[in-house]
Design a protein around this motif. Structure first.
Motif, short mmCIF file in Angstrom:
data_model
loop_
_atom_site.label_atom_id
_atom_site.label_comp_id
_atom_site.label_asym_id
_atom_site.label_seq_id
_atom_site.Cartn_x
_atom_site.Cartn_y
_atom_site.Cartn_z
N GLU A 61 19.40 55.11 81.09
CA GLU A 61 20.02 54.65 82.33
C GLU A 61 19.35 55.26 83.56
O GLU A 61 20.01 55.81 84.45
CB GLU A 61 21.52 54.98 82.35
N ASN A 62 18.03 55.17 83.65
CA ASN A 62 17.25 55.73 84.76
C ASN A 62 17.40 57.24 84.92
O ASN A 62 17.27 57.77 86.02
CB ASN A 62 17.59 55.03 86.09
N ASN A 63 17.71 57.92 83.83
CA ASN A 63 17.79 59.37 83.82
C ASN A 63 16.93 59.91 82.69
O ASN A 63 16.74 59.24 81.68
CB ASN A 63 19.24 59.83 83.57
N ILE A 64 16.44 61.12 82.88
CA ILE A 64 15.73 61.80 81.81
C ILE A 64 16.75 62.73 81.15
O ILE A 64 17.41 63.51 81.83
CB ILE A 64 14.55 62.62 82.34
N VAL A 65 16.89 62.60 79.84
CA VAL A 65 17.82 63.45 79.11
C VAL A 65 17.01 64.29 78.12
O VAL A 65 16.26 63.75 77.31
CB VAL A 65 18.87 62.61 78.35
N VAL A 66 17.16 65.60 78.22
CA VAL A 66 16.50 66.53 77.31
C VAL A 66 17.61 67.11 76.45
O VAL A 66 18.65 67.49 76.96
CB VAL A 66 15.77 67.65 78.09
N TYR A 67 17.39 67.15 75.14
CA TYR A 67 18.48 67.58 74.27
C TYR A 67 17.99 68.34 73.05
O TYR A 67 16.83 68.26 72.66
CB TYR A 67 19.32 66.37 73.83
N LYS A 68 18.93 69.10 72.49
CA LYS A 68 18.63 69.92 71.31
C LYS A 68 19.94 70.15 70.57
O LYS A 68 20.99 70.27 71.19
CB LYS A 68 18.03 71.26 71.77
N PHE A 69 19.87 70.20 69.25
CA PHE A 69 21.07 70.38 68.44
C PHE A 69 20.98 71.68 67.64
O PHE A 69 19.90 72.09 67.24
CB PHE A 69 21.23 69.24 67.42
N VAL A 70 22.13 72.29 67.40
CA VAL A 70 22.23 73.42 66.48
C VAL A 70 23.60 73.35 65.84
O VAL A 70 24.59 73.08 66.52
CB VAL A 70 22.00 74.79 67.18
N GLN A 71 23.66 73.55 64.52
CA GLN A 71 24.91 73.44 63.76
C GLN A 71 25.63 72.15 64.16
O GLN A 71 25.07 71.10 64.06
CB GLN A 71 25.79 74.66 63.99
N ASP A 72 26.89 72.30 64.65
CA ASP A 72 27.65 71.12 65.05
C ASP A 72 27.76 71.00 66.57
O ASP A 72 28.69 70.42 67.09
CB ASP A 72 29.06 71.15 64.42
#
Length: 177
Positions: A61-72
């Motif tokens: 949606e015209n945004n940059i999303v940076v993400y990372k997961f750990v466990q839950d």
């Protein structure tokens, strides 16, 4: 015109896409339902990726999303489409690592909810009004730990600034008597 790098929101969601801790710094989502819809759609779009070892980046949606997961837990940092992905990734990593320090490596939903105050303080130390203040996880965790330290702790366990604040409080009380 050059502008200061900024963050639109920082999200910490559980493995079902439900809020654990979120902070919005932009008016792009004016209502709570708009915010929840954004969180749900970002979660849905990213949940099938494997962002466990390194941060992933997505346009949404015209945004940059940076993400990372750990466990839950799922960590997200959102910036405008013109933001530098490396800066957003640095903010994400700082938040991710600071939470790891504050939860003593036991990063999961249960522990995060039990220490929600530390996580919210962590968000406040990283970003203020969308402007990035700090990305070094050690500095963030130290500031959060110093905020949360009991003012009644023995002086030997307080930092100098905490000890001065305690002394100032005692002096003010004695003057007001």
């Amino acid at each position: 015109m050059e502008t200061c790098p900024s963050v639109k929101n920082i999200l910490l969601l559980d493995s079902e896409g439900k809020r654990v801790a979120v902070k919005y710094y932009s008016d792009d989502w004016p209502t709570n339902s708009a915010k929840e819809a954004f969180e749900k759609s970002v979660f849905t779009k990213t949940q099938k990726t494997n962002a466990r070892t390194e941060a992933e980046i997505a346009m949404f949606e015209n945004n940059i999303v940076v993400y990372k997961f750990v466990q839950d837990l799922h960590f997200f940092v959102t910036g405008g489409e013109d933001e530098n992905e490396l800066i957003l990734a640095t903010v994400l990593q700082g938040f991710f690592d600071a939470v790891g320090f504050l939860l003593r490596g036991n990063v999961d939903k249960k522990e995060a909810l039990e220490n929600l105050d530390l996580i919210l303080l962590c968000l406040d130390e990283i970003v203020d009004g969308g402007i990035i203040l700090e990305t070094d996880a050690n500095v963030i965790a130290q500031k959060v730990a110093s905020h949360s330290m009991d003012a009644g702790a023995p002086l030997s366990e307080q930092t100098i600034s905490q000890a001065l604040a305690t002394a100032r409080e005692h002096l003010a009380r004695s003057l007001l008597k």
